[in-house]
Design a protein around this motif. Structure first.
Motif, PDB file in Angstrom:
ATOM      1  N   ASP A  59       0.813  -1.226   0.000  1.00 21.12           N
ATOM      2  CA  ASP A  59       0.000   0.000   0.000  1.00 21.12           C
ATOM      3  C   ASP A  59       0.846   1.275   0.000  1.00 21.12           C
ATOM      4  O   ASP A  59       0.363   2.340  -0.370  1.00 21.12           O
ATOM      5  CB  ASP A  59      -0.930   0.043   1.218  1.00 21.12           C
ATOM      6  CG  ASP A  59      -2.056  -0.973   1.132  1.00 21.12           C
ATOM      7  OD1 ASP A  59      -2.205  -1.617   0.071  1.00 21.12           O
ATOM      8  OD2 ASP A  59      -2.779  -1.119   2.130  1.00 21.12           O
ATOM      9  N   LEU A  60       2.094   1.167   0.418  1.00 16.43           N
ATOM     10  CA  LEU A  60       2.958   2.350   0.504  1.00 16.43           C
ATOM     11  C   LEU A  60       3.409   2.798  -0.877  1.00 16.43           C
ATOM     12  O   LEU A  60       3.879   1.994  -1.675  1.00 16.43           O
ATOM     13  CB  LEU A  60       4.185   2.064   1.357  1.00 16.43           C
ATOM     14  CG  LEU A  60       3.931   1.801   2.839  1.00 16.43           C
ATOM     15  CD1 LEU A  60       5.227   1.368   3.520  1.00 16.43           C
ATOM     16  CD2 LEU A  60       3.374   3.032   3.514  1.00 16.43           C
ATOM     17  N   ILE A  61       3.249   4.094  -1.149  1.00 16.81           N
ATOM     18  CA  ILE A  61       3.758   4.665  -2.401  1.00 16.81           C
ATOM     19  C   ILE A  61       5.122   5.277  -2.127  1.00 16.81           C
ATOM     20  O   ILE A  61       6.094   4.948  -2.786  1.00 16.81           O
ATOM     21  CB  ILE A  61       2.787   5.722  -2.968  1.00 16.81           C
ATOM     22  CG1 ILE A  61       1.449   5.063  -3.317  1.00 16.81           C
ATOM     23  CG2 ILE A  61       3.395   6.396  -4.199  1.00 16.81           C
ATOM     24  CD1 ILE A  61       0.357   6.031  -3.714  1.00 16.81           C
ATOM     25  N   TYR A  62       5.172   6.169  -1.136  1.00 19.85           N
ATOM     26  CA  TYR A  62       6.457   6.715  -0.713  1.00 19.85           C
ATOM     27  C   TYR A  62       6.366   7.197   0.723  1.00 19.85           C
ATOM     28  O   TYR A  62       5.282   7.346   1.278  1.00 19.85           O
ATOM     29  CB  TYR A  62       6.958   7.813  -1.648  1.00 19.85           C
ATOM     30  CG  TYR A  62       6.157   9.093  -1.669  1.00 19.85           C
ATOM     31  CD1 TYR A  62       6.523  10.180  -0.880  1.00 19.85           C
ATOM     32  CD2 TYR A  62       5.059   9.244  -2.508  1.00 19.85           C
ATOM     33  CE1 TYR A  62       5.807  11.368  -0.917  1.00 19.85           C
ATOM     34  CE2 TYR A  62       4.336  10.418  -2.556  1.00 19.85           C
ATOM     35  CZ  TYR A  62       4.715  11.479  -1.758  1.00 19.85           C
ATOM     36  OH  TYR A  62       4.002  12.646  -1.794  1.00 19.85           O
ATOM     37  N   ILE A  63       7.533   7.393   1.314  1.00 20.10           N
ATOM     38  CA  ILE A  63       7.637   7.869   2.685  1.00 20.10           C
ATOM     39  C   ILE A  63       8.460   9.147   2.649  1.00 20.10           C
ATOM     40  O   ILE A  63       9.521   9.193   2.035  1.00 20.10           O
ATOM     41  CB  ILE A  63       8.320   6.833   3.587  1.00 20.10           C
ATOM     42  CG1 ILE A  63       7.583   5.485   3.503  1.00 20.10           C
ATOM     43  CG2 ILE A  63       8.386   7.328   5.030  1.00 20.10           C
ATOM     44  CD1 ILE A  63       8.360   4.327   4.070  1.00 20.10           C
ATOM     45  N   PHE A  80       3.780   8.587   5.779  1.00 16.57           N
ATOM     46  CA  PHE A  80       3.570   7.470   4.866  1.00 16.57           C
ATOM     47  C   PHE A  80       2.476   7.877   3.901  1.00 16.57           C
ATOM     48  O   PHE A  80       1.369   8.226   4.321  1.00 16.57           O
ATOM     49  CB  PHE A  80       3.119   6.225   5.640  1.00 16.57           C
ATOM     50  CG  PHE A  80       4.142   5.725   6.612  1.00 16.57           C
ATOM     51  CD1 PHE A  80       5.081   4.791   6.230  1.00 16.57           C
ATOM     52  CD2 PHE A  80       4.158   6.197   7.913  1.00 16.57           C
ATOM     53  CE1 PHE A  80       6.023   4.332   7.138  1.00 16.57           C
ATOM     54  CE2 PHE A  80       5.093   5.747   8.829  1.00 16.57           C
ATOM     55  CZ  PHE A  80       6.031   4.806   8.437  1.00 16.57           C
ATOM     56  N   HIS A  81       2.771   7.834   2.618  1.00 21.73           N
ATOM     57  CA  HIS A  81       1.795   8.190   1.586  1.00 21.73           C
ATOM     58  C   HIS A  81       1.297   6.909   0.915  1.00 21.73           C
ATOM     59  O   HIS A  81       2.096   6.131   0.389  1.00 21.73           O
ATOM     60  CB  HIS A  81       2.437   9.098   0.530  1.00 21.73           C
ATOM     61  CG  HIS A  81       2.853  10.435   1.060  1.00 21.73           C
ATOM     62  ND1 HIS A  81       2.079  11.552   0.925  1.00 21.73           N
ATOM     63  CD2 HIS A  81       3.963  10.827   1.737  1.00 21.73           C
ATOM     64  CE1 HIS A  81       2.690  12.587   1.485  1.00 21.73           C
ATOM     65  NE2 HIS A  81       3.829  12.166   1.988  1.00 21.73           N
ATOM     66  N   THR A  82      -0.008   6.693   0.958  1.00 24.98           N
ATOM     67  CA  THR A  82      -0.638   5.595   0.234  1.00 24.98           C
ATOM     68  C   THR A  82      -1.608   6.222  -0.756  1.00 24.98           C
ATOM     69  O   THR A  82      -1.764   7.443  -0.787  1.00 24.98           O
ATOM     70  CB  THR A  82      -1.395   4.634   1.187  1.00 24.98           C
ATOM     71  OG1 THR A  82      -2.574   5.272   1.662  1.00 24.98           O
ATOM     72  CG2 THR A  82      -0.524   4.195   2.359  1.00 24.98           C
ATOM     73  N   SER A  83      -2.282   5.403  -1.532  1.00 20.68           N
ATOM     74  CA  SER A  83      -3.229   5.969  -2.505  1.00 20.68           C
ATOM     75  C   SER A  83      -4.453   6.559  -1.823  1.00 20.68           C
ATOM     76  O   SER A  83      -5.115   7.426  -2.380  1.00 20.68           O
ATOM     77  CB  SER A  83      -3.654   4.898  -3.509  1.00 20.68           C
ATOM     78  OG  SER A  83      -4.249   3.819  -2.824  1.00 20.68           O
ATOM     79  N   MET A 123      14.623  13.464 -11.375  1.00 19.31           N
ATOM     80  CA  MET A 123      13.293  13.384 -10.772  1.00 19.31           C
ATOM     81  C   MET A 123      12.674  12.008 -11.027  1.00 19.31           C
ATOM     82  O   MET A 123      12.874  11.418 -12.089  1.00 19.31           O
ATOM     83  CB  MET A 123      12.364  14.454 -11.350  1.00 19.31           C
ATOM     84  CG  MET A 123      12.818  15.885 -11.175  1.00 19.31           C
ATOM     85  SD  MET A 123      12.808  16.447  -9.474  1.00 19.31           S
ATOM     86  CE  MET A 123      11.072  16.715  -9.215  1.00 19.31           C
ATOM     87  N   ILE A 124      11.910  11.560 -10.041  1.00 13.31           N
ATOM     88  CA  ILE A 124      11.118  10.343 -10.185  1.00 13.31           C
ATOM     89  C   ILE A 124       9.655  10.752 -10.103  1.00 13.31           C
ATOM     90  O   ILE A 124       9.284  11.573  -9.259  1.00 13.31           O
ATOM     91  CB  ILE A 124      11.462   9.327  -9.073  1.00 13.31           C
ATOM     92  CG1 ILE A 124      12.725   8.570  -9.439  1.00 13.31           C
ATOM     93  CG2 ILE A 124      10.311   8.363  -8.817  1.00 13.31           C
ATOM     94  CD1 ILE A 124      13.130   7.512  -8.443  1.00 13.31           C
ATOM     95  N   GLU A 125       8.847  10.190 -10.971  1.00 10.03           N
ATOM     96  CA  GLU A 125       7.405  10.396 -10.869  1.00 10.03           C
ATOM     97  C   GLU A 125       6.822   9.162 -10.205  1.00 10.03           C
ATOM     98  O   GLU A 125       7.072   8.026 -10.620  1.00 10.03           O
ATOM     99  CB  GLU A 125       6.762  10.604 -12.230  1.00 10.03           C
ATOM    100  CG  GLU A 125       5.278  10.897 -12.113  1.00 10.03           C
ATOM    101  CD  GLU A 125       4.592  11.142 -13.447  1.00 10.03           C
ATOM    102  OE1 GLU A 125       3.356  11.250 -13.436  1.00 10.03           O
ATOM    103  OE2 GLU A 125       5.275  11.219 -14.479  1.00 10.03           O
ATOM    104  N   ILE A 126       6.058   9.395  -9.153  1.00  9.64           N
ATOM    105  CA  ILE A 126       5.459   8.304  -8.392  1.00  9.64           C
ATOM    106  C   ILE A 126       4.159   8.802  -7.767  1.00  9.64           C
ATOM    107  O   ILE A 126       4.134   9.880  -7.173  1.00  9.64           O
ATOM    108  CB  ILE A 126       6.442   7.760  -7.329  1.00  9.64           C
ATOM    109  CG1 ILE A 126       5.894   6.515  -6.643  1.00  9.64           C
ATOM    110  CG2 ILE A 126       6.826   8.827  -6.319  1.00  9.64           C
ATOM    111  CD1 ILE A 126       6.938   5.740  -5.851  1.00  9.64           C
ATOM    112  N   GLY A 127       3.107   8.061  -7.963  1.00  9.49           N
ATOM    113  CA  GLY A 127       1.817   8.428  -7.377  1.00  9.49           C
ATOM    114  C   GLY A 127       1.351   9.826  -7.740  1.00  9.49           C
ATOM    115  O   GLY A 127       0.738  10.505  -6.929  1.00  9.49           O
TER     116      GLY A 127
END
Length: 120
Positions: free
Chosen positions: A35-39, A48-51, A94-98
């Motif tokens: 469930d974790l996208i990034y911290i 903690f970032h989830t959707s 840069m990274i694109e995520i969520g």
């Protein structure tokens, strides 16, 4: 920065041993690794970032980096750990995520390039 409910106080983080982190306030709450996208690290706290939600806890990214499975998560910056499976793209530094663009720190660039097979 995520807001913290003053009535609930800070939370603690524990490795659940079953594929996730257990976040404890007054009641222990499970955050499965998938469930974790990034911290995101913010001084003595992490978010903690989830959707579907954000959870802020009293912890350090360094401690979390040691608890999280290396094959599933990568540190990309002094303030970010991301889920390898949730990375959408890499462009420059840069990274694109969520739906977010997160910077890649100079000291983490080689690890990110290795992950994407860019180190020849």
């Amino acid at each position: 920065m995520a807001r913290q409910n003053k009535h609930q106080g800070p939370v603690g983080i524990f490795d659940s041993g079953i594929g996730g982190l257990s976040v404890m306030r007054q009641v222990r709450r499970m955050l499965p690794n998938e469930d974790l996208i990034y911290i995101e690290g913010q001084k003595a706290y992490v978010t903690f970032h989830t959707s579907s939600k954000r959870v802020t806890a009293l912890a350090s990214l360094k401690d979390l980096e040691e608890k999280l499975p290396e094959k599933l998560f990568i540190r990309i910056h002094k303030s970010y750990i991301v889920s390898v499976k949730k990375i959408d793209s890499l462009e420059g530094n840069m990274i694109e995520i969520g739906g977010k663009h997160l910077p890649i720190g100079k000291s983490y660039k080689k690890d990110v390039e290795t992950l994407f097979g860019l180190n020849n």
